[in-house]
Design an enzyme around this catalytic site. Sequence first.
Site, mmCIF file in Angstrom:
data_model
loop_
_atom_site.group_PDB
_atom_site.id
_atom_site.type_symbol
_atom_site.label_atom_id
_atom_site.label_comp_id
_atom_site.label_asym_id
_atom_site.label_seq_id
_atom_site.Cartn_x
_atom_site.Cartn_y
_atom_site.Cartn_z
ATOM 1 N N ALA A 66 0.870 -1.172 0.000
ATOM 2 C CA ALA A 66 0.000 0.000 0.000
ATOM 3 C C ALA A 66 0.911 1.228 0.000
ATOM 4 O O ALA A 66 2.070 1.145 0.414
ATOM 5 C CB ALA A 66 -0.878 -0.014 1.241
ATOM 6 N N GLY A 112 0.635 -4.963 0.876
ATOM 7 C CA GLY A 112 -0.568 -5.006 0.041
ATOM 8 C C GLY A 112 -0.310 -5.622 -1.332
ATOM 9 O O GLY A 112 -1.232 -6.123 -1.973
ATOM 10 N N GLU A 115 -0.541 -9.211 -0.760
ATOM 11 C CA GLU A 115 -1.972 -9.464 -0.493
ATOM 12 C C GLU A 115 -2.776 -9.472 -1.796
ATOM 13 O O GLU A 115 -3.692 -10.282 -1.966
ATOM 14 C CB GLU A 115 -2.507 -8.408 0.485
ATOM 15 C CG GLU A 115 -1.888 -8.600 1.873
ATOM 16 C CD GLU A 115 -2.308 -7.538 2.863
ATOM 17 O OE1 GLU A 115 -1.934 -6.361 2.653
ATOM 18 O OE2 GLU A 115 -3.014 -7.859 3.829
ATOM 19 N N GLU A 135 4.526 -5.336 7.216
ATOM 20 C CA GLU A 135 3.737 -4.310 7.899
ATOM 21 C C GLU A 135 4.189 -4.045 9.338
ATOM 22 O O GLU A 135 4.106 -2.916 9.820
ATOM 23 C CB GLU A 135 2.246 -4.673 7.887
ATOM 24 C CG GLU A 135 1.561 -4.427 6.551
ATOM 25 C CD GLU A 135 1.614 -5.595 5.575
ATOM 26 O OE1 GLU A 135 2.466 -6.490 5.756
ATOM 27 O OE2 GLU A 135 0.813 -5.621 4.629
HETATM 28 N N1 CO8 Z 1 4.586 3.180 -0.591
HETATM 29 C C1 CO8 Z 1 4.979 4.352 -1.135
HETATM 30 N N2 CO8 Z 1 6.139 4.498 -1.838
HETATM 31 C C2 CO8 Z 1 6.933 3.419 -1.970
HETATM 32 C C3 CO8 Z 1 6.590 2.174 -1.421
HETATM 33 C C4 CO8 Z 1 5.349 2.062 -0.713
HETATM 34 N N3 CO8 Z 1 4.899 0.914 -0.206
HETATM 35 N N4 CO8 Z 1 7.578 1.304 -1.693
HETATM 36 C C5 CO8 Z 1 8.496 1.985 -2.396
HETATM 37 N N5 CO8 Z 1 8.122 3.256 -2.567
HETATM 38 C C6 CO8 Z 1 8.840 4.335 -3.258
HETATM 39 C C7 CO8 Z 1 10.020 4.848 -2.414
HETATM 40 O O1 CO8 Z 1 9.564 5.782 -1.461
HETATM 41 C C8 CO8 Z 1 10.879 5.444 -3.493
HETATM 42 O O2 CO8 Z 1 10.344 6.702 -3.865
HETATM 43 P P1 CO8 Z 1 11.320 7.999 -3.973
HETATM 44 O O3 CO8 Z 1 12.255 7.648 -5.102
HETATM 45 O O4 CO8 Z 1 10.354 9.096 -4.308
HETATM 46 O O5 CO8 Z 1 12.011 8.126 -2.670
HETATM 47 C C9 CO8 Z 1 10.690 4.512 -4.684
HETATM 48 O O6 CO8 Z 1 9.469 3.810 -4.424
HETATM 49 C C10 CO8 Z 1 11.798 3.478 -4.832
HETATM 50 O O7 CO8 Z 1 11.941 2.792 -3.609
HETATM 51 P P2 CO8 Z 1 13.307 2.642 -2.828
HETATM 52 O O8 CO8 Z 1 14.220 3.773 -3.124
HETATM 53 O O9 CO8 Z 1 13.000 2.366 -1.388
HETATM 54 O O10 CO8 Z 1 13.885 1.328 -3.534
HETATM 55 P P3 CO8 Z 1 14.900 0.282 -2.903
HETATM 56 O O11 CO8 Z 1 15.357 -0.570 -4.035
HETATM 57 O O12 CO8 Z 1 15.941 0.939 -2.083
HETATM 58 O O13 CO8 Z 1 14.013 -0.617 -1.897
HETATM 59 C C11 CO8 Z 1 12.046 -1.824 -1.244
HETATM 60 C C12 CO8 Z 1 12.951 -1.397 -2.409
HETATM 61 C C13 CO8 Z 1 12.803 -2.796 -0.339
HETATM 62 C C14 CO8 Z 1 10.851 -2.523 -1.857
HETATM 63 C C15 CO8 Z 1 11.614 -0.580 -0.439
HETATM 64 O O14 CO8 Z 1 11.099 0.383 -1.320
HETATM 65 C C16 CO8 Z 1 10.563 -0.834 0.611
HETATM 66 O O15 CO8 Z 1 10.879 -1.393 1.672
HETATM 67 N N6 CO8 Z 1 9.319 -0.413 0.355
HETATM 68 C C17 CO8 Z 1 8.232 -0.497 1.298
HETATM 69 C C18 CO8 Z 1 7.753 -1.923 1.454
HETATM 70 C C19 CO8 Z 1 6.668 -2.006 2.490
HETATM 71 O O16 CO8 Z 1 6.869 -1.755 3.657
HETATM 72 N N7 CO8 Z 1 5.467 -2.391 2.053
HETATM 73 C C20 CO8 Z 1 4.327 -2.535 2.927
HETATM 74 C C21 CO8 Z 1 3.554 -1.276 2.953
HETATM 75 S S1 CO8 Z 1 2.253 -1.303 4.154
HETATM 76 C C22 CO8 Z 1 1.043 -2.192 3.422
HETATM 77 O O17 CO8 Z 1 1.138 -2.651 2.313
HETATM 78 C C23 CO8 Z 1 -0.201 -2.353 4.219
HETATM 79 C C24 CO8 Z 1 -1.276 -3.117 3.457
HETATM 80 C C25 CO8 Z 1 -2.570 -3.071 4.206
HETATM 81 C C26 CO8 Z 1 -3.122 -1.675 4.163
HETATM 82 C C27 CO8 Z 1 -4.493 -1.640 4.698
HETATM 83 C C28 CO8 Z 1 -5.048 -0.220 4.619
HETATM 84 C C29 CO8 Z 1 -4.390 0.774 5.538
#
Ligand code: CO8
Length: 259
Positions: A66, A112, A115, A135
Amino acid sequence: MAYQNLISEVKEHILYLTINREKALNALNKDTLAELADVVAFANKTDEVRGVIITGAGEKAFVAGADIKEFADYNGKQGKELAKRGQEQVFDAIENATKPFIAAINGFALGGGLELAMACHMRIAADNARLGLPEVTLGLIPGYGGTQRLTQLVGKGKAIEMITTANMITAADALAFGLVNHVVPQADLISKAEEILNLVKQRAPLAVSAAIKSVIAAVNNHNGYATEIEAFGKCFETADFKEGVAAFVEKRKAIFKGK
Ligand code: CO8
């Protein structure tokens, strides 16, 4: 159909759906979820579509979760509403769809994103894919059905380990756990999904729908045996049943009409 965050195209009765927010690793924001809800409803109601392949834009991510930036300021009520709306309109709608959805996992499938893949009926992963529910690193738990569907797919012990450690697993481990159906080189991902749907397309559409419905009833405690009996009986009322049996007897290929 033209969308802001999705690429959607129907070719030879397959709906190809690409989550197209590559710069944010295809994270699911509200707009993307609304578009997904719309296209899933379309896929469900049109006979033009016999199966759906969902993937992410680029080579790095299926969906990285998400959109964290979007819900950063949410309170409990807003979080609950977001999860409920998303689950009902997208994730449950996919699972309850009358035609098969395949997730083609082309990279990170996190939170998500995993999911979404788990709501699909089948999952194929590229060999470089990484899957996880991180999460708890954000002080949250999965909110789009992840605690339930991961447990259904891999069992209680592995689900609790994956969710509480937040560890990502490899595609090979996902295959060993039963979380994905197949692992292939990234270049072969879509063709593997097509290979499966091209077989399904040759089968009787109403029987395919009835089979999906019955299996989903099993995993969701919806009285699966009774659902199967009911669906089995209804199959006998279809013209496709008559055609399937006639084709067998006449030693020819059945021509199904979905009726
Ligand atoms: N949300 C928003 N932006 C994201 C997300 C995300 N989940 N994942 C990556 N991005 C963005 C980064 O912020 C970055 O943007 P910017 O260049 O503007 O800074 C761009 O994508 C590239 O990402 P990274 O620079 O971080 O890339 P890396 O290669 O260094 O890392 C990863 C890749 C490991 C995938 C890393 O991006 C990461 O850990 N992302 C988040 C993963 C995460 O925690 N996902 C779970 C999110 S919570 C969720 O899904 C809850 C679901 C249930 C919700 C229910 C309703 C509330």
